[in-house]
Scaffold this active site. Structure first.
Site, PDB file in Angstrom:
ATOM      1  N   ASP A 169       2.492   7.927   7.508  1.00 47.67           N
ATOM      2  CA  ASP A 169       1.441   7.490   7.825  1.00 47.67           C
ATOM      3  C   ASP A 169       0.678   6.805   6.466  1.00 47.67           C
ATOM      4  O   ASP A 169       0.831   7.282   5.549  1.00 47.67           O
ATOM      5  CB  ASP A 169       0.418   8.321   8.716  1.00 47.67           C
ATOM      6  CG  ASP A 169      -0.685   7.433   9.413  1.00 47.67           C
ATOM      7  OD1 ASP A 169      -0.415   6.380   9.868  1.00 47.67           O
ATOM      8  OD2 ASP A 169      -1.885   7.888   9.429  1.00 47.67           O
ATOM      9  N   SER A 170       0.205   5.520   6.541  1.00 47.95           N
ATOM     10  CA  SER A 170      -0.507   4.987   5.438  1.00 47.95           C
ATOM     11  C   SER A 170      -1.622   4.198   5.960  1.00 47.95           C
ATOM     12  O   SER A 170      -1.618   3.553   7.112  1.00 47.95           O
ATOM     13  CB  SER A 170       0.724   4.093   4.664  1.00 47.95           C
ATOM     14  OG  SER A 170       1.249   3.194   5.670  1.00 47.95           O
ATOM     15  N   GLY A 227       1.217  -6.623   6.351  1.00 49.89           N
ATOM     16  CA  GLY A 227      -0.141  -6.015   6.483  1.00 49.89           C
ATOM     17  C   GLY A 227      -1.079  -6.585   5.483  1.00 49.89           C
ATOM     18  O   GLY A 227      -1.296  -7.653   5.662  1.00 49.89           O
ATOM     19  N   TYR A 228      -1.827  -5.688   4.593  1.00 49.96           N
ATOM     20  CA  TYR A 228      -2.918  -6.027   3.923  1.00 49.96           C
ATOM     21  C   TYR A 228      -2.436  -6.721   2.380  1.00 49.96           C
ATOM     22  O   TYR A 228      -2.993  -7.086   1.595  1.00 49.96           O
ATOM     23  CB  TYR A 228      -3.808  -4.867   3.410  1.00 49.96           C
ATOM     24  CG  TYR A 228      -4.720  -4.441   5.078  1.00 49.96           C
ATOM     25  CD1 TYR A 228      -5.735  -5.259   5.204  1.00 49.96           C
ATOM     26  CD2 TYR A 228      -3.981  -3.522   5.842  1.00 49.96           C
ATOM     27  CE1 TYR A 228      -6.253  -4.803   6.343  1.00 49.96           C
ATOM     28  CE2 TYR A 228      -4.664  -3.019   6.808  1.00 49.96           C
ATOM     29  CZ  TYR A 228      -5.736  -3.860   7.311  1.00 49.96           C
ATOM     30  OH  TYR A 228      -6.479  -3.545   8.278  1.00 49.96           O
ATOM     31  N   ASP A 229      -1.165  -6.698   2.253  1.00 53.97           N
ATOM     32  CA  ASP A 229      -0.662  -7.253   0.884  1.00 53.97           C
ATOM     33  C   ASP A 229      -1.025  -8.638   0.614  1.00 53.97           C
ATOM     34  O   ASP A 229      -1.073  -8.656  -0.719  1.00 53.97           O
ATOM     35  CB  ASP A 229       1.124  -7.155   0.977  1.00 53.97           C
ATOM     36  CG  ASP A 229       1.812  -5.922   1.121  1.00 53.97           C
ATOM     37  OD1 ASP A 229       0.772  -4.665   0.959  1.00 53.97           O
ATOM     38  OD2 ASP A 229       2.691  -5.788   1.387  1.00 53.97           O
ATOM     39  N   LYS A 239       6.975  -4.325  -4.848  1.00 49.75           N
ATOM     40  CA  LYS A 239       6.534  -3.351  -3.581  1.00 49.75           C
ATOM     41  C   LYS A 239       7.394  -2.350  -3.488  1.00 49.75           C
ATOM     42  O   LYS A 239       7.146  -1.199  -3.297  1.00 49.75           O
ATOM     43  CB  LYS A 239       6.379  -4.220  -2.435  1.00 49.75           C
ATOM     44  CG  LYS A 239       5.676  -3.288  -1.431  1.00 49.75           C
ATOM     45  CD  LYS A 239       5.158  -4.083  -0.170  1.00 49.75           C
ATOM     46  CE  LYS A 239       4.443  -3.282   0.713  1.00 49.75           C
ATOM     47  NZ  LYS A 239       4.143  -3.669   2.101  1.00 49.75           N
ATOM     48  N   LYS A 282       8.961  -0.916   7.019  1.00 49.14           N
ATOM     49  CA  LYS A 282       8.585   0.352   6.299  1.00 49.14           C
ATOM     50  C   LYS A 282      10.215   1.204   6.026  1.00 49.14           C
ATOM     51  O   LYS A 282      10.402   1.834   4.868  1.00 49.14           O
ATOM     52  CB  LYS A 282       8.037   1.518   7.070  1.00 49.14           C
ATOM     53  CG  LYS A 282       6.339   1.166   7.033  1.00 49.14           C
ATOM     54  CD  LYS A 282       5.720   1.901   7.954  1.00 49.14           C
ATOM     55  CE  LYS A 282       4.248   1.461   7.945  1.00 49.14           C
ATOM     56  NZ  LYS A 282       3.323   2.547   8.957  1.00 49.14           N
TER      57      LYS A 282
END
Length: 184
Positions: A70-71, A146-148, A168, A15
């Site tokens: 937060d994400s 993550g979910y990438d 990204k 991040k």
């Protein structure tokens, strides 16, 4: 103009890299604290981002801004889950999500990010970013985190992990939140 000095109230180096790219003119470092960050127990991304920023404000130098972020990922067929619990939803969130969507026709999803900046004088700035897309049927690509590997942005045929880190940094939900924050 002097750069804005800031601390990111997070231990997530991924991040940090994204926010450094998305906020030119800012010098951002991770907030170093002894012990753990407070739990993410808010009921919204904004509540969690504000809590992180408030925690960071207590530990950062007086002349620095503090960023709380937060994400998560929200999947239509799952009623918006995993949402704010995305990071702690399952040991392997990607595998869990693929399993829960097995055979599902509706694969719409969106990444959401809330970014809160608290200034040295306590002023608050906020940026929200959303990236709409769909969930792939299998993992593809090697970049991102993550979910990438399973998230295909709207208008694309490749996952974020296939599009790569440079894409990204410019187009993610986090980049969009940072752009909204910087516009303030």
């Amino acid at each position: 103009m002097a750069p804005v000095r800031a601390r990111l109230a997070s231990a997530n180096a991924h991040k940090l890299v994204e926010l450094r790219a998305a906020l030119p003119g800012w010098e951002i470092e991770l907030l170093e604290v002894d012990g753990a960050y407070p739990p993410e127990d808010g009921d919204t991304y904004l509540a969690n981002a504000r809590a992180k920023a408030a925690f960071g404000r207590e530990h950062a130098a007086g002349d620095e801004w503090v960023l709380g972020e937060d994400s998560g990922i929200e999947v239509a067929a799952l009623g918006g889950r995993p949402g704010i619990a995305s990071a702690r939803w399952a040991d392997d969130g990607v595998a869990q999500l693929l399993a829960e969507l097995d055979g599902a026709a509706d694969r719409r999803a969106r990444y959401v990010c809330e970014l809160v900046a608290l200034g040295p004088d306590g002023q608050e700035r906020r940026g929200t970013g959303v990236l709409a897309g769909t969930i792939a049927t299998e993992r593809r690509g090697s970049e991102g985190f993550g979910y990438d590997p399973i998230f295909i942005p709207a208008g694309e045929t490749r996952t974020v992990a296939e599009l790569g880190n440079a894409w990204k940094r410019a187009h993610s939900h986090r980049a969009r939140a940072a752009a909204a924050l910087a516009a303030l």
